[in-house]
Every structure is written in C-alpha cells, then in structure tokens.
Design a protein around this motif. Structure first.
Motif, PDB file in Angstrom:
ATOM      1  N   ALA A 112       0.800  -1.212   0.000  1.00 36.96           N
ATOM      2  CA  ALA A 112       0.000   0.000   0.000  1.00 36.96           C
ATOM      3  C   ALA A 112       0.840   1.272   0.000  1.00 36.96           C
ATOM      4  O   ALA A 112       0.472   2.268  -0.630  1.00 36.96           O
ATOM      5  CB  ALA A 112      -0.941  -0.004   1.216  1.00 36.96           C
ATOM      6  N   ASP A 113       1.974   1.255   0.689  1.00 33.82           N
ATOM      7  CA  ASP A 113       2.741   2.489   0.827  1.00 33.82           C
ATOM      8  C   ASP A 113       3.446   2.914  -0.453  1.00 33.82           C
ATOM      9  O   ASP A 113       4.023   3.999  -0.517  1.00 33.82           O
ATOM     10  CB  ASP A 113       3.756   2.369   1.966  1.00 33.82           C
ATOM     11  CG  ASP A 113       4.722   1.214   1.767  1.00 33.82           C
ATOM     12  OD1 ASP A 113       4.444   0.351   0.914  1.00 33.82           O
ATOM     13  OD2 ASP A 113       5.739   1.180   2.473  1.00 33.82           O
ATOM     14  N   ASP A 153     -10.190   2.112  -2.817  1.00 28.11           N
ATOM     15  CA  ASP A 153     -10.866   2.110  -1.525  1.00 28.11           C
ATOM     16  C   ASP A 153     -12.332   2.480  -1.762  1.00 28.11           C
ATOM     17  O   ASP A 153     -12.783   2.580  -2.907  1.00 28.11           O
ATOM     18  CB  ASP A 153     -10.176   3.064  -0.534  1.00 28.11           C
ATOM     19  CG  ASP A 153     -10.167   4.513  -1.021  1.00 28.11           C
ATOM     20  OD1 ASP A 153     -11.113   4.931  -1.734  1.00 28.11           O
ATOM     21  OD2 ASP A 153      -9.215   5.238  -0.677  1.00 28.11           O
ATOM     22  N   THR A 202     -10.994   3.107   8.115  1.00 26.31           N
ATOM     23  CA  THR A 202      -9.777   3.730   8.630  1.00 26.31           C
ATOM     24  C   THR A 202      -8.892   4.177   7.472  1.00 26.31           C
ATOM     25  O   THR A 202      -8.934   3.601   6.380  1.00 26.31           O
ATOM     26  CB  THR A 202      -8.977   2.757   9.511  1.00 26.31           C
ATOM     27  OG1 THR A 202      -8.458   1.692   8.694  1.00 26.31           O
ATOM     28  CG2 THR A 202      -9.859   2.163  10.607  1.00 26.31           C
ATOM     29  N   ALA A 203      -8.067   5.198   7.729  1.00 28.56           N
ATOM     30  CA  ALA A 203      -7.161   5.695   6.692  1.00 28.56           C
ATOM     31  C   ALA A 203      -6.156   4.626   6.284  1.00 28.56           C
ATOM     32  O   ALA A 203      -5.847   4.466   5.094  1.00 28.56           O
ATOM     33  CB  ALA A 203      -6.439   6.944   7.191  1.00 28.56           C
ATOM     34  N   ALA A 204      -5.647   3.877   7.270  1.00 30.13           N
ATOM     35  CA  ALA A 204      -4.685   2.807   6.964  1.00 30.13           C
ATOM     36  C   ALA A 204      -5.324   1.709   6.130  1.00 30.13           C
ATOM     37  O   ALA A 204      -4.707   1.189   5.188  1.00 30.13           O
ATOM     38  CB  ALA A 204      -4.127   2.229   8.263  1.00 30.13           C
ATOM     39  N   GLY A 205      -6.571   1.368   6.449  1.00 28.39           N
ATOM     40  CA  GLY A 205      -7.268   0.341   5.691  1.00 28.39           C
ATOM     41  C   GLY A 205      -7.537   0.778   4.266  1.00 28.39           C
ATOM     42  O   GLY A 205      -7.355  -0.002   3.312  1.00 28.39           O
ATOM     43  N   ARG A 206      -7.945   2.015   4.089  1.00 30.91           N
ATOM     44  CA  ARG A 206      -8.208   2.522   2.735  1.00 30.91           C
ATOM     45  C   ARG A 206      -6.926   2.531   1.903  1.00 30.91           C
ATOM     46  O   ARG A 206      -6.960   2.233   0.702  1.00 30.91           O
ATOM     47  CB  ARG A 206      -8.833   3.921   2.810  1.00 30.91           C
ATOM     48  CG  ARG A 206     -10.262   3.926   3.332  1.00 30.91           C
ATOM     49  CD  ARG A 206     -10.939   5.278   3.130  1.00 30.91           C
ATOM     50  NE  ARG A 206     -10.297   6.332   3.914  1.00 30.91           N
ATOM     51  CZ  ARG A 206     -10.613   6.629   5.176  1.00 30.91           C
ATOM     52  NH1 ARG A 206     -11.549   5.922   5.799  1.00 30.91           N
ATOM     53  NH2 ARG A 206     -10.005   7.610   5.826  1.00 30.91           N
ATOM     54  N   ALA A 207      -5.815   2.876   2.532  1.00 26.44           N
ATOM     55  CA  ALA A 207      -4.541   2.875   1.810  1.00 26.44           C
ATOM     56  C   ALA A 207      -4.200   1.474   1.314  1.00 26.44           C
ATOM     57  O   ALA A 207      -3.702   1.301   0.194  1.00 26.44           O
ATOM     58  CB  ALA A 207      -3.428   3.400   2.709  1.00 26.44           C
ATOM     59  N   MET A 208      -4.471   0.460   2.131  1.00 25.80           N
ATOM     60  CA  MET A 208      -4.190  -0.919   1.728  1.00 25.80           C
ATOM     61  C   MET A 208      -5.078  -1.361   0.569  1.00 25.80           C
ATOM     62  O   MET A 208      -4.673  -2.185  -0.263  1.00 25.80           O
ATOM     63  CB  MET A 208      -4.374  -1.859   2.917  1.00 25.80           C
ATOM     64  CG  MET A 208      -3.349  -1.670   4.016  1.00 25.80           C
ATOM     65  SD  MET A 208      -3.588  -2.810   5.406  1.00 25.80           S
ATOM     66  CE  MET A 208      -3.231  -4.387   4.609  1.00 25.80           C
TER      67      MET A 208
END
Length: 223
Positions: A112-113, A153, A202-208
């Motif tokens: 994701a990153d 996302d 969550t922002a982290a989940g959407r990024a993934m």
C-alpha cells in the motif's frame, strides 16, 4: 455407488500420503494434491446432479475434477518456481508479497505504501523501482502471461471507482511496457472497491485497498 465411495476414500488417503511424501518436489506435490481434491469435488458434484445413475455420474465427475484440479489451465513448472525465487530475491525488503495461487499462478501484491493516492492512478515514485525489478524478471521469462487487477478504496461511487481501478491497472501495464515487456502478454481489469483487503473505515485500511495485484501464469501445454 458403494464402489465410488470406496474410491473417494482411497483418494482422500492418497491426499494424506501426498502431503507427507518427502521425495516429491513442490510442483509434483501440488499437482497431485490438486488432482485428488478435484476428483473428490468433481465426484460429489457428479453424484449430486445425477439422474438415474449416481454412481456413473459421480465417477465421471471425479475424472473431470481430477483433470481440472491437476492443471487448472496453468502449469506450475520448474520455470515458474525459478521465477518465483528470482522475484522474491529481487524484491526482498520492499514489502512486496509473492505467492502461488491455488490455480498455479504467481501473485504479486504491491504494498500500500508504494501504490496510489486517493482518486489517482499515476504511478508513485516509490512504486517505480518495484515495477523496474518486476519488468526485468518478466523479460527473462517471455513465455509467461500477465494479468493486472486494479482496486480502489470505498471513497467515491462505483461510477468513479470502477474506471479508476481499470486505469490503475492500465498505468501499471503501460509502465511495464515502457520497460520492454510486450503489451500482448498483459491483460488488465478493475474491481472497483468490491474486493477490499482491509477496513475501509480507517485511513490505513483505505490505503491498503488502493492497490494492484499482478498475476503471472505459464499456460499448460495444449493436448
């Protein structure tokens, strides 16, 4: 029908034997397991959908299931195993996931990153070295085919996310083509936000979930 039940039992026992056989390599073991699983599944389907002769239909289903289970249309060869090892070595430390799918494809998960910004399909700078390594490996194995699946996302509607996911896959394809991979080898598709791998709240989940998945396959020889 009694004979077929005995056959299925024997297949199940052979699956256990295959899983523990030390003299078989990974390709042989996976193909054997696939054939056994396919036989059991095909047999059960054949019996369930039969008309007047469940034993015969179950046996036919087992034979078809074994063939499909062993191949699945793709071949996990020594060449594919070598390519997996090369890709694991080339992408070590990048966070890329390399795995073998149940139908004998090589799956590359772009982390994701280094994937995509919200609402964008441009290749991010951190993603370029990853794709450079992937292109180099693909160019060394020209017989394989490539399928790139784009994802988003849940931000936005399907009318926005569906074409966005396709564009992400297409951008990835175009980058690989620029690095010498033949466009004829690559198919692209998009799944919008319908196949999340993490929590979209969550922002982290959407990024993934803003990602591409790359599947590499070696077609089985035509009989």
């Amino acid at each position: 029908m009694k004979k077929f039940i005995v056959t299925l039992s024997a297949i199940s026992l052979s699956m256990a034997g295959l899983s523990g056989c030390a003299n078989m390599n990974e390709t042989q073991r996976d193909t054997g397991m696939g054939a056994a699983i396919g036989a059991v599944a095909g047999g059960l389907i054949g019996a369930a959908t039969a008309g007047g002769n469940k034993g015969k239909s179950a046996a036919t289903g087992a034979a078809i299931g074994a063939a499909l289970g062993a191949g699945g249309g793709y071949l996990w060869s020594q060449n594919m195993q070598k390519q997996r090892a090369e890709m694991e070595q080339a992408t070590a430390g990048t966070g890329i996931g390399i795995s073998q799918t149940t139908d004998n494809q090589l799956k590359v998960d772009i982390p994701a990153d280094v994937s995509f910004d919200v609402g964008r399909y441009a290749i991010k700078p951190n993603m370029r070295p990853v794709l450079d390594r992937l292109a180099s490996t693909l160019n060394q194995h020209p017989v394989t085919t490539v399928t790139i699946i784009g994802h988003t996302d849940s931000t936005g509607s399907d009318a926005v996310n569906d074409p966005l996911s396709v564009n992400r896959a297409a951008s990835t394809r175009d980058y690989l083509v620029q690095r010498g991979v033949s466009a004829q080898r690559i198919a692209v598709d998009g799944r919008g936000s319908r196949q999340p791998v993490a929590d979209n709240t969550t922002a982290a989940g959407r990024a993934m979930n803003r990602r591409v998945e790359i599947f590499i396959a070696e077609p089985a020889p035509k009989q």
